[in-house]
Motif scaffolding. Sequence first.
Motif, mmCIF file in Angstrom:
data_model
loop_
_atom_site.group_PDB
_atom_site.id
_atom_site.type_symbol
_atom_site.label_atom_id
_atom_site.label_comp_id
_atom_site.label_asym_id
_atom_site.label_seq_id
_atom_site.Cartn_x
_atom_site.Cartn_y
_atom_site.Cartn_z
ATOM 1 N N ASP A 163 0.814 -1.214 0.000
ATOM 2 C CA ASP A 163 0.000 0.000 0.000
ATOM 3 C C ASP A 163 0.850 1.269 0.000
ATOM 4 O O ASP A 163 0.366 2.350 -0.362
ATOM 5 C CB ASP A 163 -0.930 0.026 1.224
ATOM 6 N N GLN A 164 2.112 1.149 0.429
ATOM 7 C CA GLN A 164 3.005 2.314 0.480
ATOM 8 C C GLN A 164 3.742 2.550 -0.841
ATOM 9 O O GLN A 164 4.501 3.512 -0.974
ATOM 10 C CB GLN A 164 4.006 2.157 1.631
ATOM 11 N N LEU A 165 3.509 1.667 -1.817
ATOM 12 C CA LEU A 165 4.127 1.810 -3.129
ATOM 13 C C LEU A 165 3.221 2.668 -4.014
ATOM 14 O O LEU A 165 2.037 2.383 -4.172
ATOM 15 C CB LEU A 165 4.337 0.432 -3.765
ATOM 16 N N ARG A 166 3.801 3.695 -4.589
ATOM 17 C CA ARG A 166 3.061 4.582 -5.479
ATOM 18 C C ARG A 166 2.635 3.847 -6.755
ATOM 19 O O ARG A 166 3.336 2.963 -7.227
ATOM 20 C CB ARG A 166 3.959 5.766 -5.846
ATOM 21 N N ASP A 167 1.481 4.206 -7.305
ATOM 22 C CA ASP A 167 1.080 3.643 -8.585
ATOM 23 C C ASP A 167 2.135 4.008 -9.619
ATOM 24 O O ASP A 167 2.546 5.159 -9.723
ATOM 25 C CB ASP A 167 -0.292 4.191 -9.000
ATOM 26 N N GLY A 168 2.609 3.018 -10.362
ATOM 27 C CA GLY A 168 3.717 3.237 -11.286
ATOM 28 C C GLY A 168 5.066 2.920 -10.672
ATOM 29 O O GLY A 168 6.090 2.969 -11.355
ATOM 30 N N GLY A 169 5.064 2.579 -9.380
ATOM 31 C CA GLY A 169 6.305 2.290 -8.669
ATOM 32 C C GLY A 169 6.719 0.828 -8.797
ATOM 33 O O GLY A 169 5.998 -0.005 -9.353
ATOM 34 N N ARG A 170 7.916 0.525 -8.231
ATOM 35 C CA ARG A 170 8.485 -0.822 -8.329
ATOM 36 C C ARG A 170 8.985 -1.288 -6.963
ATOM 37 O O ARG A 170 9.483 -0.492 -6.163
ATOM 38 C CB ARG A 170 9.649 -0.835 -9.335
ATOM 39 N N ILE A 171 8.874 -2.581 -6.725
ATOM 40 C CA ILE A 171 9.350 -3.193 -5.486
ATOM 41 C C ILE A 171 10.163 -4.430 -5.836
ATOM 42 O O ILE A 171 9.805 -5.175 -6.764
ATOM 43 C CB ILE A 171 8.163 -3.547 -4.544
ATOM 44 N N ALA A 172 11.270 -4.637 -5.131
ATOM 45 C CA ALA A 172 12.103 -5.822 -5.367
ATOM 46 C C ALA A 172 12.387 -6.524 -4.052
ATOM 47 O O ALA A 172 12.638 -5.879 -3.029
ATOM 48 C CB ALA A 172 13.414 -5.444 -6.051
ATOM 49 N N ALA A 173 12.349 -7.846 -4.097
ATOM 50 C CA ALA A 173 12.646 -8.646 -2.913
ATOM 51 C C ALA A 173 13.134 -10.016 -3.341
ATOM 52 O O ALA A 173 12.837 -10.493 -4.445
ATOM 53 C CB ALA A 173 11.409 -8.787 -2.028
ATOM 54 N N ILE A 174 13.895 -10.659 -2.458
ATOM 55 C CA ILE A 174 14.318 -12.043 -2.643
ATOM 56 C C ILE A 174 13.245 -12.922 -2.015
ATOM 57 O O ILE A 174 12.999 -12.841 -0.813
ATOM 58 C CB ILE A 174 15.673 -12.309 -1.959
ATOM 59 N N PHE A 175 12.592 -13.739 -2.820
ATOM 60 C CA PHE A 175 11.558 -14.625 -2.298
ATOM 61 C C PHE A 175 12.179 -15.971 -1.950
ATOM 62 O O PHE A 175 12.773 -16.624 -2.813
ATOM 63 C CB PHE A 175 10.431 -14.796 -3.312
ATOM 64 N N ALA A 176 12.061 -16.355 -0.685
ATOM 65 C CA ALA A 176 12.601 -17.639 -0.229
ATOM 66 C C ALA A 176 11.687 -18.762 -0.699
ATOM 67 O O ALA A 176 10.475 -18.731 -0.469
ATOM 68 C CB ALA A 176 12.706 -17.634 1.291
ATOM 69 N N GLU A 177 12.287 -19.743 -1.359
ATOM 70 C CA GLU A 177 11.528 -20.896 -1.838
ATOM 71 C C GLU A 177 12.321 -22.147 -1.475
ATOM 72 O O GLU A 177 13.177 -22.604 -2.225
ATOM 73 C CB GLU A 177 11.295 -20.801 -3.347
ATOM 74 N N GLY A 178 12.039 -22.677 -0.292
ATOM 75 C CA GLY A 178 12.816 -23.799 0.209
ATOM 76 C C GLY A 178 14.243 -23.345 0.471
ATOM 77 O O GLY A 178 14.484 -22.333 1.114
ATOM 78 N N SER A 179 15.210 -24.116 -0.022
ATOM 79 C CA SER A 179 16.610 -23.745 0.172
ATOM 80 C C SER A 179 17.077 -22.760 -0.900
ATOM 81 O O SER A 179 18.209 -22.293 -0.877
ATOM 82 C CB SER A 179 17.500 -24.990 0.143
ATOM 83 N N LEU A 180 16.190 -22.499 -1.865
ATOM 84 C CA LEU A 180 16.535 -21.606 -2.967
ATOM 85 C C LEU A 180 15.861 -20.255 -2.778
ATOM 86 O O LEU A 180 15.106 -20.038 -1.837
ATOM 87 C CB LEU A 180 16.100 -22.234 -4.299
ATOM 88 N N GLY A 181 16.134 -19.350 -3.672
ATOM 89 C CA GLY A 181 15.489 -18.045 -3.619
ATOM 90 C C GLY A 181 15.536 -17.391 -4.980
ATOM 91 O O GLY A 181 16.427 -17.670 -5.790
ATOM 92 N N VAL A 182 14.553 -16.548 -5.249
ATOM 93 C CA VAL A 182 14.530 -15.800 -6.505
ATOM 94 C C VAL A 182 14.210 -14.345 -6.210
ATOM 95 O O VAL A 182 13.415 -14.040 -5.325
ATOM 96 C CB VAL A 182 13.495 -16.375 -7.506
ATOM 97 N N VAL A 183 14.854 -13.462 -6.956
ATOM 98 C CA VAL A 183 14.511 -12.046 -6.873
ATOM 99 C C VAL A 183 13.382 -11.790 -7.859
ATOM 100 O O VAL A 183 13.452 -12.167 -9.032
ATOM 101 C CB VAL A 183 15.720 -11.158 -7.209
ATOM 102 N N ARG A 184 12.332 -11.165 -7.353
ATOM 103 C CA ARG A 184 11.225 -10.750 -8.206
ATOM 104 C C ARG A 184 11.039 -9.239 -8.075
ATOM 105 O O ARG A 184 11.277 -8.664 -7.005
ATOM 106 C CB ARG A 184 9.925 -11.463 -7.835
ATOM 107 N N VAL A 185 10.612 -8.633 -9.160
ATOM 108 C CA VAL A 185 10.301 -7.209 -9.159
ATOM 109 C C VAL A 185 8.804 -7.055 -9.384
ATOM 110 O O VAL A 185 8.245 -7.662 -10.308
ATOM 111 C CB VAL A 185 11.079 -6.458 -10.254
ATOM 112 N N GLY A 186 8.178 -6.267 -8.510
ATOM 113 C CA GLY A 186 6.747 -6.009 -8.634
ATOM 114 C C GLY A 186 6.504 -4.630 -9.220
ATOM 115 O O GLY A 186 7.160 -3.659 -8.823
ATOM 116 N N TYR A 187 5.572 -4.556 -10.160
ATOM 117 C CA TYR A 187 5.216 -3.299 -10.814
ATOM 118 C C TYR A 187 3.773 -2.975 -10.436
ATOM 119 O O TYR A 187 2.871 -3.795 -10.656
ATOM 120 C CB TYR A 187 5.349 -3.427 -12.332
ATOM 121 N N LYS A 188 3.551 -1.783 -9.875
ATOM 122 C CA LYS A 188 2.207 -1.434 -9.414
ATOM 123 C C LYS A 188 1.487 -0.601 -10.470
ATOM 124 O O LYS A 188 1.995 0.432 -10.911
ATOM 125 C CB LYS A 188 2.268 -0.669 -8.099
ATOM 126 N N SER A 189 0.321 -1.063 -10.863
ATOM 127 C CA SER A 189 -0.492 -0.361 -11.843
ATOM 128 C C SER A 189 -1.954 -0.483 -11.442
ATOM 129 O O SER A 189 -2.438 -1.593 -11.177
ATOM 130 C CB SER A 189 -0.276 -0.951 -13.240
#
Length: 217
Positions: A163-189
Motif C-alpha cells: 500500500d506504500q508503493l506509489r502507482d507506477g512504482g516498483r518493489i524488489a525482494a528475494i523470495f525464499a523458496e525452500g533452500s533456494l530463492g529468486v529475486v522478483r520485481v513487482g510493478y504497481k499499476s
Amino acid sequence: MVDYSNRRTMMVDTQVRPSDVTKFPIIDAMLSVPREVYVPDQLREAAYMGEHVVLSADRVVLEPRTFAKMLEVLDVQPDHTVLDLGCGLGYSTAVLARLADFVAGVEDDEELANEAQSILSEYGVDNAAVMAGDLTEGAAKSGPYDIIIAQGAVEEIPATILDQLRDGGRIAAIFAEGSLGVVRVGYKSNGVVSWRFAFNATAPTLSGFKKAAAFSL
C-alpha cells in the motif's frame, strides 16, 4: 593501513560489472560509498568479499552482486523516494541515497537503527533517515514510495507494504523458496502489483516476512 578504496574498485570490477550491472550511477555509487564503515569493526576485512556480511541472525549486508543487480532492475531515478526495509547499519541506504531524492530506511533492531543513522550523519548522507520499527509496517509517513527494496528474503509481503508503493512504482525482494530463492520485481499499476522473475539469489528471511503457518486439524 588497508586500502579500502582499492578493494571497492576490485569489488566493482570483479563482482558487479561481470553481473550485467551497467548503469553508471550504480557503478559510481558502489565505488563511492565506503562499505567497510557500514559493517561491525571486526568484520571490515570481510566487507568486500563476494558474500553476505552477517549482522545478526536474520540480518545481513547483501553480497555486492545481489544488491547491485536488484538496483539495476529497479532503475532508481534521481527524483525517486525509496523505502529500504531491513537496512542494517545503513550501507544499502547510503548507496540508494546517491541514486534517489530521499531514502527512508527501516530497521527493527533499535540499536542497529541508531548506529545506522549515526554513520549516515557522520558521512554526510543528508537525504536519508533510518527509523526503528516493525519492518512489515514500513514508514507510511514518508510515503508513498516510487521504489521499495527488501534487504533480505521474504516469504510474502503484506498489504501494509504494498500500500506504500506509489502507482507506477516498483518493489524488489528475494523470495525464499525452500533452500533456494529468486529475486522478483513487482510493478504497481491501478493499485495492483504484478511480479516478474529477475534472477536467482538467497538471503536470510527478514523478521515478520514469513508466511503464517497454515492451520490444520
